[in-house]
Scaffold this motif. Structure first.
Motif, PDB file in Angstrom:
ATOM      1  N   VAL A  15      -2.784  11.129 -11.459  1.00 29.01           N
ATOM      2  CA  VAL A  15      -1.492  10.763 -12.034  1.00 29.01           C
ATOM      3  C   VAL A  15      -0.740   9.875 -10.966  1.00 29.01           C
ATOM      4  N   ASP A  16      -0.663  10.463  -9.736  1.00 22.41           N
ATOM      5  CA  ASP A  16       0.184   9.573  -8.786  1.00 22.41           C
ATOM      6  C   ASP A  16      -0.435   8.282  -8.320  1.00 22.41           C
ATOM      7  N   ARG A  17      -1.780   8.178  -8.565  1.00 18.81           N
ATOM      8  CA  ARG A  17      -2.240   6.860  -8.050  1.00 18.81           C
ATOM      9  C   ARG A  17      -1.956   5.910  -9.183  1.00 18.81           C
ATOM     10  N   VAL A  18      -1.978   6.310 -10.342  1.00 21.38           N
ATOM     11  CA  VAL A  18      -1.774   5.513 -11.460  1.00 21.38           C
ATOM     12  C   VAL A  18      -0.226   5.060 -11.796  1.00 21.38           C
ATOM     13  N   VAL A  19       0.709   6.018 -11.292  1.00 25.48           N
ATOM     14  CA  VAL A  19       2.073   5.849 -11.367  1.00 25.48           C
ATOM     15  C   VAL A  19       2.326   4.722 -10.253  1.00 25.48           C
ATOM     16  N   GLY A  20       1.748   4.922  -9.156  1.00 29.01           N
ATOM     17  CA  GLY A  20       1.751   3.964  -7.906  1.00 29.01           C
ATOM     18  C   GLY A  20       1.480   2.708  -8.318  1.00 29.01           C
ATOM     19  N   LEU A  21       0.288   2.400  -9.190  1.00 29.39           N
ATOM     20  CA  LEU A  21      -0.252   1.096  -9.543  1.00 29.39           C
ATOM     21  C   LEU A  21       0.885   0.857 -10.551  1.00 29.39           C
ATOM     22  N   GLU A  22       1.363   1.352 -11.463  1.00 28.62           N
ATOM     23  CA  GLU A  22       2.165   0.835 -12.596  1.00 28.62           C
ATOM     24  C   GLU A  22       3.572   0.547 -12.005  1.00 28.62           C
ATOM     25  N   LEU A  23       3.881   0.950 -10.791  1.00 29.04           N
ATOM     26  CA  LEU A  23       5.060   0.456 -10.291  1.00 29.04           C
ATOM     27  C   LEU A  23       5.062  -0.472  -9.422  1.00 29.04           C
ATOM     28  N   GLY A  24       3.707  -1.332  -9.247  1.00 29.18           N
ATOM     29  CA  GLY A  24       3.515  -2.454  -8.547  1.00 29.18           C
ATOM     30  C   GLY A  24       2.646  -2.364  -7.425  1.00 29.18           C
ATOM     31  N   ALA A  25       2.155  -1.278  -6.776  1.00 26.70           N
ATOM     32  CA  ALA A  25       1.506  -0.944  -5.715  1.00 26.70           C
ATOM     33  C   ALA A  25      -0.022  -1.618  -5.780  1.00 26.70           C
ATOM     34  N   ASP A  26      -0.453  -2.196  -4.666  1.00 31.70           N
ATOM     35  CA  ASP A  26      -1.582  -2.949  -4.774  1.00 31.70           C
ATOM     36  C   ASP A  26      -2.771  -1.808  -4.457  1.00 31.70           C
TER      37      ASP A  26
ATOM     38  N   ILE B  35       0.796  -1.134   0.021  1.00 31.24           N
ATOM     39  CA  ILE B  35      -0.214   0.103   0.037  1.00 31.24           C
ATOM     40  C   ILE B  35       0.804   1.316  -0.182  1.00 31.24           C
ATOM     41  N   LEU B  36       0.839   1.850  -1.299  1.00 30.61           N
ATOM     42  CA  LEU B  36       1.702   3.161  -1.233  1.00 30.61           C
ATOM     43  C   LEU B  36       1.003   4.451  -0.631  1.00 30.61           C
ATOM     44  N   VAL B  37       1.644   5.032   0.241  1.00 26.73           N
ATOM     45  CA  VAL B  37       0.999   6.488   0.612  1.00 26.73           C
ATOM     46  C   VAL B  37       1.812   7.723   0.235  1.00 26.73           C
ATOM     47  N   GLY B  38       1.038   8.739  -0.122  1.00 22.63           N
ATOM     48  CA  GLY B  38       1.665   9.856  -0.593  1.00 22.63           C
ATOM     49  C   GLY B  38       0.989  11.325  -0.307  1.00 22.63           C
ATOM     50  N   ALA B  39       1.548  12.337  -0.307  1.00 23.68           N
ATOM     51  CA  ALA B  39       0.853  13.550   0.045  1.00 23.68           C
ATOM     52  C   ALA B  39       0.032  13.824  -1.322  1.00 23.68           C
ATOM     53  N   ASN B  40       0.178  13.478  -2.334  1.00 19.56           N
ATOM     54  CA  ASN B  40      -0.510  13.940  -3.701  1.00 19.56           C
ATOM     55  C   ASN B  40      -1.557  12.904  -4.032  1.00 19.56           C
ATOM     56  N   SER B  41      -2.862  13.239  -3.999  1.00 17.43           N
ATOM     57  CA  SER B  41      -3.996  12.505  -4.200  1.00 17.43           C
ATOM     58  C   SER B  41      -4.426  12.415  -5.671  1.00 17.43           C
ATOM     59  N   SER B  42      -3.685  12.911  -6.579  1.00 19.79           N
ATOM     60  CA  SER B  42      -3.815  13.208  -7.975  1.00 19.79           C
ATOM     61  C   SER B  42      -4.180  11.613  -8.744  1.00 19.79           C
TER      62      SER B  42
ATOM     63  N   PRO C 189     -13.563   6.365  -7.434  1.00 25.23           N
ATOM     64  CA  PRO C 189     -13.768   7.028  -8.675  1.00 25.23           C
ATOM     65  C   PRO C 189     -12.723   6.684  -9.894  1.00 25.23           C
ATOM     66  N   SER C 190     -11.578   6.324  -9.438  1.00 25.24           N
ATOM     67  CA  SER C 190     -10.635   5.924 -10.378  1.00 25.24           C
ATOM     68  C   SER C 190     -10.625   4.379 -10.678  1.00 25.24           C
ATOM     69  N   SER C 191     -11.628   3.824 -10.267  1.00 22.87           N
ATOM     70  CA  SER C 191     -11.352   2.217 -10.155  1.00 22.87           C
ATOM     71  C   SER C 191     -11.246   1.845 -11.744  1.00 22.87           C
ATOM     72  N   ASP C 192     -11.976   2.287 -12.712  1.00 22.37           N
ATOM     73  CA  ASP C 192     -11.903   2.048 -14.098  1.00 22.37           C
ATOM     74  C   ASP C 192     -10.492   2.029 -14.380  1.00 22.37           C
ATOM     75  N   ARG C 193      -9.840   3.282 -14.168  1.00 22.74           N
ATOM     76  CA  ARG C 193      -8.569   3.460 -14.562  1.00 22.74           C
ATOM     77  C   ARG C 193      -7.490   2.553 -13.990  1.00 22.74           C
ATOM     78  N   SER C 194      -7.957   2.033 -12.681  1.00 21.08           N
ATOM     79  CA  SER C 194      -7.249   1.078 -11.885  1.00 21.08           C
ATOM     80  C   SER C 194      -6.978  -0.284 -12.792  1.00 21.08           C
ATOM     81  N   VAL C 195      -8.220  -0.500 -13.208  1.00 20.72           N
ATOM     82  CA  VAL C 195      -8.278  -1.812 -14.014  1.00 20.72           C
ATOM     83  C   VAL C 195      -7.335  -1.649 -15.251  1.00 20.72           C
ATOM     84  N   ASP C 196      -7.715  -0.729 -15.822  1.00 21.35           N
ATOM     85  CA  ASP C 196      -6.830  -0.362 -17.157  1.00 21.35           C
ATOM     86  C   ASP C 196      -5.283  -0.720 -16.858  1.00 21.35           C
ATOM     87  N   VAL C 197      -4.963  -0.255 -15.731  1.00 19.40           N
ATOM     88  CA  VAL C 197      -3.441  -0.205 -15.265  1.00 19.40           C
ATOM     89  C   VAL C 197      -3.225  -1.682 -15.214  1.00 19.40           C
ATOM     90  N   LEU C 198      -4.016  -2.297 -14.384  1.00 21.45           N
ATOM     91  CA  LEU C 198      -3.661  -3.652 -14.069  1.00 21.45           C
ATOM     92  C   LEU C 198      -3.716  -4.559 -15.451  1.00 21.45           C
TER      93      LEU C 198
END
Length: 236
Positions: free
Chosen positions: A87-98, A78-85, A193-202
């Motif tokens: 872009v940051d969520r997608v980058v985190g998922l791309e890097l392997g975060a669950d 679980i990646l935590v960060g100060a930025n909730s955009s 709200p970004s679940s569709d994008r999360s699935v796309d990243v996976l």
């Protein structure tokens, strides 16, 4: 059975202390870390159940560490960060975060999300005990009981817990178009709200890992419909 050990890699001392106390009150064991060295020492010497990783860690930074941890292990992150955009969520998922949580976050919500990622891994293993454990397609072999993916040349391909759950969902419905919302539920992606994008990243990550010898992975995007696993799947 001992409670899962959660590695808390958090840059802020007060947050680290609060999260540790809260997780222990919620039935976890917790181990703090403040550097890459401490993370690697813990992972090399103990059975870590999940990692809570602060993107703000330095030397190397948390994002680089997320990628490095994922390359070495399929432990839930679980990646935590100060930025909730997004872009940051997608980058985190791309890097392997669950999963990704924006600061400030509640320790109670963190405990709930940890249970979710740990439960997803347990569910994958439990499902493997009640169905054929081996699926084959295009020379690939997926063993759900061992959580192994073997390429046509016999090499092992590492998938994260989220990636493996997604692949199992697709293998369970070969040649069937699965809507994003349904695939999200089958793979255990958290509803946001970004679940569709999360699935796309996976899907993108799984496609990349299942591409072999110049041949693309058999995961087809159906415009306006979702995704379809196009290969014939042989269950054993």
């Amino acid at each position: 059975m001992s409670p899962p050990l959660i590695l808390i890699a958090e840059v802020e001392q007060d947050v680290r202390h609060e999260v540790r106390q809260s997780l222990e009150q919620n039935g976890f064991r917790a181990l703090p870390a403040v550097s890459a060295t401490e993370i690697w020492n813990a992972m090399d010497s103990m059975a870590i159940g999940a990692v809570v990783l602060d993107a703000a860690l330095r030397g190397p930074d948390g994002m680089d560490l997320c990628r490095d941890v994922r390359e070495r292990s399929d432990v839930p992150i679980i990646l935590v960060g100060a930025n909730s955009s997004e872009v940051d969520r997608v980058v985190g998922l791309e890097l392997g975060a669950d999963d990704y949580m924006a600061k400030p976050y509640s320790a109670r919500e963190l405990a709930a999300r940890l249970r979710a990622v740990l439960r997803r891994g347990r569910n994958d293993r439990a499902l493997g005990a009640h169905r054929p454990t081996e699926a084959r397609f295009d020379g690939w072999t997926v063993d759900s009981s061992r959580r192994e993916v073997i390429d046509p040349n016999g090499g092992r391909v590492e998938l994260t817990a989220a990636e493996f759950s997604l692949l199992l969902a697709l293998l369970d419905h070969p040649r069937v178009v699965i809507a994003r919302a349904r695939l999200m539920a089958l793979a255990g992606v958290r509803d946001t709200p970004s679940s569709d994008r999360s699935v796309d990243v996976l899907v993108s990550r799984v496609r990349r890992k299942l591409s072999h010898g110049g041949r693309a992975a058999p995961i087809v995007t159906v415009r306006g419909g979702g995704y379809m696993f196009s290969a014939v799947v042989d269950r054993r």
